[in-house]
Design a protein around this motif. Structure first.
Motif, PDB file in Angstrom:
ATOM      1  N   ARG A  37       0.824  -1.206   0.000  1.00  0.00           N
ATOM      2  CA  ARG A  37       0.000   0.000   0.000  1.00  0.00           C
ATOM      3  C   ARG A  37       0.864   1.264   0.000  1.00  0.00           C
ATOM      4  O   ARG A  37       0.548   2.248  -0.685  1.00  0.00           O
ATOM      5  N   LEU A  38       1.962   1.242   0.769  1.00  0.00           N
ATOM      6  CA  LEU A  38       2.874   2.384   0.786  1.00  0.00           C
ATOM      7  C   LEU A  38       3.517   2.590  -0.578  1.00  0.00           C
ATOM      8  O   LEU A  38       3.669   3.728  -1.044  1.00  0.00           O
ATOM      9  N   TYR A  39       3.888   1.485  -1.218  1.00  0.00           N
ATOM     10  CA  TYR A  39       4.486   1.582  -2.547  1.00  0.00           C
ATOM     11  C   TYR A  39       3.500   2.192  -3.539  1.00  0.00           C
ATOM     12  O   TYR A  39       3.848   3.097  -4.309  1.00  0.00           O
ATOM     13  N   ALA A  41       0.923   4.073  -2.906  1.00  0.00           N
ATOM     14  CA  ALA A  41       0.687   5.472  -2.561  1.00  0.00           C
ATOM     15  C   ALA A  41       1.816   6.358  -3.083  1.00  0.00           C
ATOM     16  O   ALA A  41       1.582   7.478  -3.544  1.00  0.00           O
ATOM     17  N   SER A  42       3.053   5.844  -3.021  1.00  0.00           N
ATOM     18  CA  SER A  42       4.197   6.630  -3.517  1.00  0.00           C
ATOM     19  C   SER A  42       4.120   6.838  -5.018  1.00  0.00           C
ATOM     20  O   SER A  42       4.681   7.799  -5.552  1.00  0.00           O
ATOM     21  N   ARG A  43       3.439   5.934  -5.726  1.00  0.00           N
ATOM     22  CA  ARG A  43       3.270   6.067  -7.170  1.00  0.00           C
ATOM     23  C   ARG A  43       2.027   6.879  -7.540  1.00  0.00           C
ATOM     24  O   ARG A  43       1.783   7.142  -8.718  1.00  0.00           O
ATOM     25  N   GLY A  44       1.228   7.220  -6.538  1.00  0.00           N
ATOM     26  CA  GLY A  44      -0.007   7.947  -6.809  1.00  0.00           C
ATOM     27  C   GLY A  44      -1.140   7.040  -7.237  1.00  0.00           C
ATOM     28  O   GLY A  44      -2.133   7.511  -7.803  1.00  0.00           O
ATOM     29  N   TRP A  45      -1.010   5.741  -6.975  1.00  0.00           N
ATOM     30  CA  TRP A  45      -2.035   4.780  -7.359  1.00  0.00           C
ATOM     31  C   TRP A  45      -2.906   4.443  -6.148  1.00  0.00           C
ATOM     32  O   TRP A  45      -2.490   4.595  -4.999  1.00  0.00           O
TER      33      TRP A  45
END
Length: 370
Positions: A37-39, A41-45
């Motif tokens: 989920r953090l990954y 979120a970092s991509r804006g997905w």
């Protein structure tokens, strides 16, 4: 007696080991879920980006399934937002003012915008073109992926009709091809298939599940042409049921006070298509059979427009049919959506002219979008 304590101790050790393993697995899954989920979120997905179809639908008592409310799905390949009424696009007021033209479009994934990002479906393109020249108009995207004519009628009566649209464009038919060619009695067919099970929809709330299930082990690519058989033909019962279902939808639109407008769909089965044969099958016989089915749908829709004295927008005939406008047998590309919006604007011009709502020139709107 001396062996019993050792036996109990061994049992306890096995229980403790099992519990430790279980806790370790749970902790690993939880860490994996958080990390993923953090990954994203970092991509804006969004966290639901791997389970697009499951994230978008919920059960419906009438149509079998419908779109969820207030959902957003975003990844590198797509961006979909559903408003508080379960419609793709911006929020829609529950009341329609007398000085605004409200247009609704009914259909399946071709209307919904299966292959295009947010704001690029035909409904949004048409609405923006109208508003840019000062025409007070609103276009409601009533499309739902996979919907057939019967499901569209249920959705119209339950969700769209209460919004009091002035004009309703019907862009549908292809999703009923399975009913057209089956030998099963029409009365025995399930025209309102259910939503995926609640278990699948609950699991879909897990990002890790979505990644493992749909990214690492994806389903086979969907097939949007009729079944893989060169012997498929439109049956008499299937054809009659198609007409009944379509007429029932027309009558529902009329009963709500709106003006129905019939639009043929741009399909790879059209006679003037270029280089799209592979979308319809592998063998020449199968391609020919699916072309005949698609052409039957288009011709029947045209005939229904004549019989009911309705405005016809023949997208199937007037829009170039190639890989620039179609991404598969039925789904429009971005350019395809732009050209369909243009055809709709030109087609409904007589209705806009008669509305007398303002002085905007629909012809200028069409030229502006070209």
């Amino acid at each position: 007696m001396p062996t019993r304590p050792r036996s109990l101790s061994a049992k306890r050790r096995r229980v403790f080991i099992s519990m430790a393993i279980a806790l370790g697995v749970i902790a690993s899954l939880a860490l994996g879920e958080v990390a993923l989920r953090l990954y994203l979120a970092s991509r804006g997905w969004t966290a639901n980006c791997y389970v697009t179809s499951l994230a978008l639908v919920t059960s419906d008592a009438d149509a079998g399934y419908t779109l969820r409310k207030n959902v957003e799905v975003k990844s590198s390949g797509y961006h979909i937002k559903l408003n508080s009424m379960g419609l793709r696009g911006p929020e829609v007021s529950k009341t329609n003012s007398d000085d605004k033209v409200r247009i609704a479009v009914m259909g399946g994934s071709s209307v919904f915008g299966y292959l295009v990002p947010e704001g690029e479906d035909s409904c949004r393109v048409m609405e923006e073109a109208l508003q840019q020249v000062g025409f007070d108009a609103e276009v409601i995207n009533g499309g739902v992926n996979g919907y057939n004519i019967t499901q569209c009628r249920h959705r119209y009566e339950k969700v769209i009709a209460p919004l009091r649209p002035d004009i309703v464009i019907l862009y549908l038919g292809w999703n009923d091809t399975g009913f057209l060619i089956t030998d099963t009695k029409q009365s025995e067919l399930q025209r309102t298939p259910p939503a995926p099970s609640w278990i699948k929809r609950t699991l879909a709330r897990s990002t890790l599940y979505g990644f493992l299930r749909f990214r690492l082990f994806p389903n086979p690519s969907p097939v949007f042409a009729p079944p893989q058989s060169p012997n498929s033909r439109v049956t008499k019962d299937g054809g009659e049921a198609f007409r009944r279902d379509y007429i029932a939808l027309i009558e529902s639109v009329k009963a709500s006070g709106a003006v129905p407008v019939i639009s043929t769909q741009l399909m790879a089965s059209s006679q003037h298509c270029e280089g799209l044969e592979s979308f319809l099958g592998d063998a020449p016989e199968q391609i020919a059979a699916n072309q005949a089915i698609g052409q039957w749908v288009a011709n029947t829709v045209r005939q229904l427009a004549i019989e009911h004295d309705l405005l016809l927008i023949d997208c199937n005939q007037i829009i170039p049919c190639n890989k620039t406008t179609l991404g598969d047998p039925i789904h429009l590309t971005q350019e395809g959506h732009r050209q369909v919006a243009q055809a709709w604007l030109q087609g409904i011009k007589p209705l806009l002219d008669r509305s007398g709502l303002n002085d905007a020139n629909p012809i200028a709107i069409v030229e502006d979008i070209q």
